[in-house]
Design a protein around this motif. Structure first.
Motif, short mmCIF file in Angstrom:
data_model
loop_
_atom_site.label_atom_id
_atom_site.label_comp_id
_atom_site.label_asym_id
_atom_site.label_seq_id
_atom_site.Cartn_x
_atom_site.Cartn_y
_atom_site.Cartn_z
N UNK A 113 0.81 -1.22 0.00
CA UNK A 113 0.00 0.00 0.00
C UNK A 113 0.84 1.27 0.00
N UNK A 114 2.13 1.14 0.20
CA UNK A 114 3.03 2.27 0.07
C UNK A 114 3.40 2.93 1.38
N UNK A 115 4.53 3.65 1.32
CA UNK A 115 5.00 4.46 2.44
C UNK A 115 5.52 5.78 1.88
N UNK A 116 5.20 6.86 2.57
CA UNK A 116 5.51 8.19 2.05
C UNK A 116 6.93 8.60 2.42
N UNK A 117 7.65 9.10 1.45
CA UNK A 117 8.97 9.67 1.65
C UNK A 117 8.92 11.12 1.21
N UNK A 118 9.29 12.02 2.11
CA UNK A 118 9.33 13.44 1.80
C UNK A 118 10.72 13.98 2.08
N UNK A 119 11.32 14.59 1.06
CA UNK A 119 12.66 15.16 1.19
C UNK A 119 12.51 16.67 1.09
N UNK A 120 12.71 17.34 2.21
CA UNK A 120 12.50 18.79 2.23
C UNK A 120 13.29 19.41 3.36
#
Length: 120
Positions: A113-120
């Motif tokens: 179902x996915x996992x969120x990766x945020x690069x900021x």
């Protein structure tokens, strides 16, 4: 039935690292090809990395030298080590499995179902 559950996503600064995991169950894990895919908002899903049952790997050009795919057959877990992360790596990351050696093609039969990766 086949179940894939991703974990390890989160918020990281540019240049940082994350390791994604995908816990697999319900099939002969060691015989399957597995892959990591990602989809950013407004963009098509793309292949990131794949590992075949014999351990051979393939990577998208955009992540070569930065990401490493591996798997632990004993623990039925797939990993994606992501280093030198960039804002353009921001996406939902999915793991996938298939008995066929599909590499980075999108036609895997089983998806998490996915996992969120945020690069900021």
């Amino acid at each position: 039935h086949v179940q894939l559950v991703e974990s390890g996503g989160g918020l990281v600064q540019p240049g940082g690292s994350l390791r994604l995991s995908c816990a697999a169950s319900g099939y002969a894990y060691s015989r399957y090809c597995m892959g990591w895919f990602r989809q950013a908002p407004g963009k098509e899903r793309e292949g990131v990395a794949a590992i075949d049952s014999d351990g051979s790997t393939s990577y998208a050009d955009s992540v070569k030298g930065r990401f490493t795919i591996s798997k632990d057959n004993a623990n039925h877990t797939l990993y994606l080590q992501m280093n030198s992360l960039k804002p353009e790596d921001t996406a939902t990351y999915y793991c996938a499995a298939d008995i066929r050696p599909l590499g980075l093609r999108q036609t895997y039969g089983y998806w998490g179902k996915g996992t969120q990766v945020t690069v900021s």
